[in-house]
Design a protein around this motif. Structure first.
Motif: not given
Length: 324
Positions: A113, A108, A153, A106
């Motif tokens: 990302a 960046e 996720d 997550r």
């Protein structure tokens, strides 16, 4: 069929930027080098420090050195991989590792990302996983071994080396003169997987030279069959679960035959709570469901690190740490 490392990577087409799970060992070193060369400026190394052995700090230092040499950014996250009572150390480490991958992805990179993560498990790992599942009396899900691609996720995970043997990976590294770290726990034969690697794989190589291909086909057949069972379970749960909360109704479960009921219960527990019941726990739960013919019949059975309980017309699962 097993492939060369270069052929496997040519077939690998992930969305970029790509995160590569990098332990510093032979397999992840080969994967990181090939990915960094193929997609310069689009690869990030992800190192999870489990803190489970004294050499962990040295692994991290050597990972940083190779990443500097390759001009690849390195992200490191230290995790607590301690296991709870009744949980295997391997499961605890795996859960902690995937949480860490999600957290690292997550962040960046180059204003974007990470979209994909590559893991370095190879053909020998796949065979070990299948044999380990057989040694534990696993069902189809366990016999499916490791998938080549899946989502978790919001990330796409890949195992591009599943058709490459461990020997071919090490030969490739030797040709490149690339160094890597050796995890001392990989030779500790107190662990079943390591005994399989040290004792069974050489015997299989001698007796059945094509064992990697044939066992991989068996795992693929099991995965296909498990997919059909998952579809059936999902359809059954639409019928047996209460519409407003997705909890299975006892009376609706009683209508299903034993095998179909077990399939639906496994699917419910796995998808709603990430819980896998043992064979004995599931059998006991099914016996209680069958016996539940009165309004006052109580169901309270330990399943994994929690309990399945009857509450009115439905079943619920809750972790042992949660008060009822």
């Amino acid at each position: 069929m097993t492939q060369s490392l270069d052929a496997a990577l040519r077939a690998f087409q992930p969305a970029l930027p790509l995160g590569v799970a990098f332990s510093g060992g032979a397999d992840s070193t080969a994967l990181l080098i090939t990915c960094a060369e193929r997609w310069p400026g689009q690869v990030v190394a992800l190192h999870v420090n489990h803190g489970l052995q004294a050499a962990a700090a040295d692994f991290e230092t050597r990972c940083a050195a190779l990443c500097a040499q390759l001009d690849v950014p390195l992200r490191v996250l230290k995790v607590d991989a301690g296991h709870a009572s009744g949980q295997s150390p391997e499961d605890a480490a795996r859960i902690a590792r995937y949480k860490a991958f999600g957290a690292l992805a997550r962040v960046e990179y180059a204003q974007e990302a990470i979209k994909s993560i590559a893991l370095a498990q190879h053909a020998d790992d796949q065979v070990e996983t299948l044999l380990l599942a057989l040694s534990r009396g696993a069902g189809l899900r366990g016999l499916s071994a490791m998938p080549a691609q899946w989502q978790r996720d919001g990330l796409d995970f890949y195992r591009p080396l599943l058709q490459v043997s461990a020997a071919d990976i090490r030969a490739w590294l030797a040709e490149r003169g690339a160094s890597f770290v050796e995890d001392p726990t990989n030779t500790d034969q107190r662990f079943t997987r390591n005994r399989i690697r040290a004792q069974l794989l050489p015997a299989l190589e001698a007796a059945f030279p094509q064992f990697r291909d044939t066992l991989a086909r068996s795992a693929a057949h099991a995965a296909q069959a498990q997919g059909l069972l998952d579809e059936m379970a999902a359809a059954d749960l639409l019928t047996i679960c209460r519409a407003n909360d997705g909890l299975p109704m006892v009376k609706a479960l009683q209508v299903l035959n034993v095998a179909r009921q077990a399939n639906a219960l496994r699917h419910w527990l796995a998808n709603a709570y990430s819980v896998i019941p043992s064979t004995a726990q599931l059998a006991e739960l099914q016996q209680q469901i069958l016996a539940c013919t009165t309004r006052g019949h109580r169901i309270h059975i330990k399943v994994a690190q929690g309990f399945v309980e009857r509450r009115g017309p439905v079943l619920v699962w809750y972790p042992a740490s949660t008060s009822r």
